[in-house]
Design an enzyme around this catalytic site. Structure first.
Site, PDB file in Angstrom:
ATOM      1  N   LYS A 105       0.860  -1.175   0.000  1.00 47.26           N
ATOM      2  CA  LYS A 105       0.000   0.000   0.000  1.00 47.26           C
ATOM      3  C   LYS A 105       0.900   1.230   0.000  1.00 47.26           C
ATOM      4  CE  LYS A 105      -3.004   2.873   2.709  1.00 47.26           C
ATOM      5  NZ  LYS A 105      -3.358   3.253   4.097  1.00 47.26           N
ATOM      6  N   GLY A 166      -7.560   9.234  10.465  1.00 48.84           N
ATOM      7  CA  GLY A 166      -7.762   9.250  11.900  1.00 48.84           C
ATOM      8  C   GLY A 166      -8.788  10.233  12.406  1.00 48.84           C
ATOM      9  N   ALA A 192      -9.311   5.764   5.091  1.00 49.77           N
ATOM     10  CA  ALA A 192      -9.152   6.914   5.984  1.00 49.77           C
ATOM     11  C   ALA A 192     -10.453   7.672   6.174  1.00 49.77           C
ATOM     12  CB  ALA A 192      -8.075   7.877   5.489  1.00 49.77           C
ATOM     13  N   GLY A 193     -10.723   8.006   7.433  1.00 46.86           N
ATOM     14  CA  GLY A 193     -11.836   8.874   7.776  1.00 46.86           C
ATOM     15  C   GLY A 193     -13.059   8.189   8.335  1.00 46.86           C
ATOM     16  N   ASN A 214      -8.471   1.719  10.620  1.00 47.56           N
ATOM     17  CA  ASN A 214      -7.661   1.398  11.784  1.00 47.56           C
ATOM     18  C   ASN A 214      -8.187   2.134  13.014  1.00 47.56           C
ATOM     19  OD1 ASN A 214      -4.051   1.461  12.511  1.00 47.56           O
ATOM     20  ND2 ASN A 214      -5.743   0.734  13.708  1.00 47.56           N
ATOM     21  N   THR A 215      -8.096   3.475  12.987  1.00 45.88           N
ATOM     22  CA  THR A 215      -8.433   4.257  14.172  1.00 45.88           C
ATOM     23  C   THR A 215      -9.871   4.050  14.621  1.00 45.88           C
ATOM     24  OG1 THR A 215      -6.840   5.923  13.454  1.00 45.88           O
ATOM     25  CG2 THR A 215      -8.381   6.573  15.167  1.00 45.88           C
TER      26      THR A 215
END
Length: 263
Positions: A105, A166, A192-193, A214-215
């Site tokens: 990635k 994040g 993301a987001g 992830n976050t």
């Protein structure tokens, strides 16, 4: 992108059943990391090579001990790279540590405050890495033109952000994501987001191939339960996309037919 008579997806010639990709950062320890990933049902796990030991530090705990490559597809990423050279070097290190695996990635960041991609540097790095035999899943902004250019140069998957990394803000521009999906011939994965399960479901309802997060899981009060929720959201969002939603209407439409009333 999908195999006949199935709802798997293929990236770089590899077949996957789970459309949820999951990261390994921000968990309190390796035990929680392992438990959350198991609850998510993810088959692809992404690892920041510059921040996580996958063998480059032999005296430290190796995350591959809890995430064995014979069970998971390890997707090394170039998180923390702000220039072409460091991104390329990181990918080559990952390939060496993962016994020649070419799937990576790519992200080349523009600045530390927004963590938005430097798209020109991303294109340059992608071109070089593709020449070097890598299969590139690429992080980019939600610009349909840029997404198409990255596909055209040979990236095997394009991964537009939904919001800043994040942030947990959810999909800020659904129309751009939809346009990217409609124009693509390679997998499109929101990256993301995402903040909660409904964000993941929306991404899938827009027709995205999958979602990487992830976050949203690691920062939840109960990461393991959130991982399970995300798994279900991805599955239900995909089902809703395949089912085809009803057309929105401006005015009411009675659920029961008006024809044939007796009074």
């Amino acid at each position: 992108m999908d195999t006949p008579n199935s709802d798997n997806f293929i990236v770089a010639g590899r077949n996957f059943t789970s459309r949820l990709l999951i990261g390994t950062g921000k968990y309190k320890d390796l035990d929680q990391t392992k438990a959350a990933i198991e609850a998510s049902g993810a088959e692809i796990v992404t690892v920041a090579v510059r921040r996580t030991n996958i063998g480059q530090n032999p005296d430290e705990p190796n995350i591959l001990d809890i995430l064995p490559p014979d069970r998971y597809t390890i997707l090394p990423n170039t998180a923390g790279c702000y220039d072409v050279e460091s991104a390329i070097r990181t990918c080559h290190l990952a390939r060496e540590l993962l016994n020649g695996s070419n799937l990576v990635k790519l992200e080349v960041l523009g600045d530390a405050k927004t963590l938005f991609p430097d798209v020109m540097a991303t294109i340059e790095a992608a071109k070089q890495l593709i020449k070097d035999g890598f299969d590139i899943m690429v992080y980019t902004n939600d610009d349909p033109i840029m997404a198409k250019q990255l596909e055209d140069i040979g990236c095997c998957a394009v991964m537009p952000l939904a919001a800043p990394i994040g942030s947990g803000l959810g999909i800020r521009n659904r129309l751009n994501i939809l346009t990217i999906v409609e124009n693509a011939q390679v997998p499109i994965l929101v990256d993301a987001g995402v903040g909660t399960a409904s964000d993941a479901a929306i991404a899938m309802e827009l027709g995205c191939t999958g979602v990487l997060m992830n976050t949203a899981i690691a920062a939840a009060k109960d990461p393991i339960l959130m991982a399970s929720a995300m798994r279900k959201a991805i599955e239900s969002g995909r089902d809703a996309y395949l089912a085809g939603r009803m057309a929105p209407k401006r005015f009411a439409s009675a659920s029961s037919p008006l024809e044939g009333l007796f009074f």
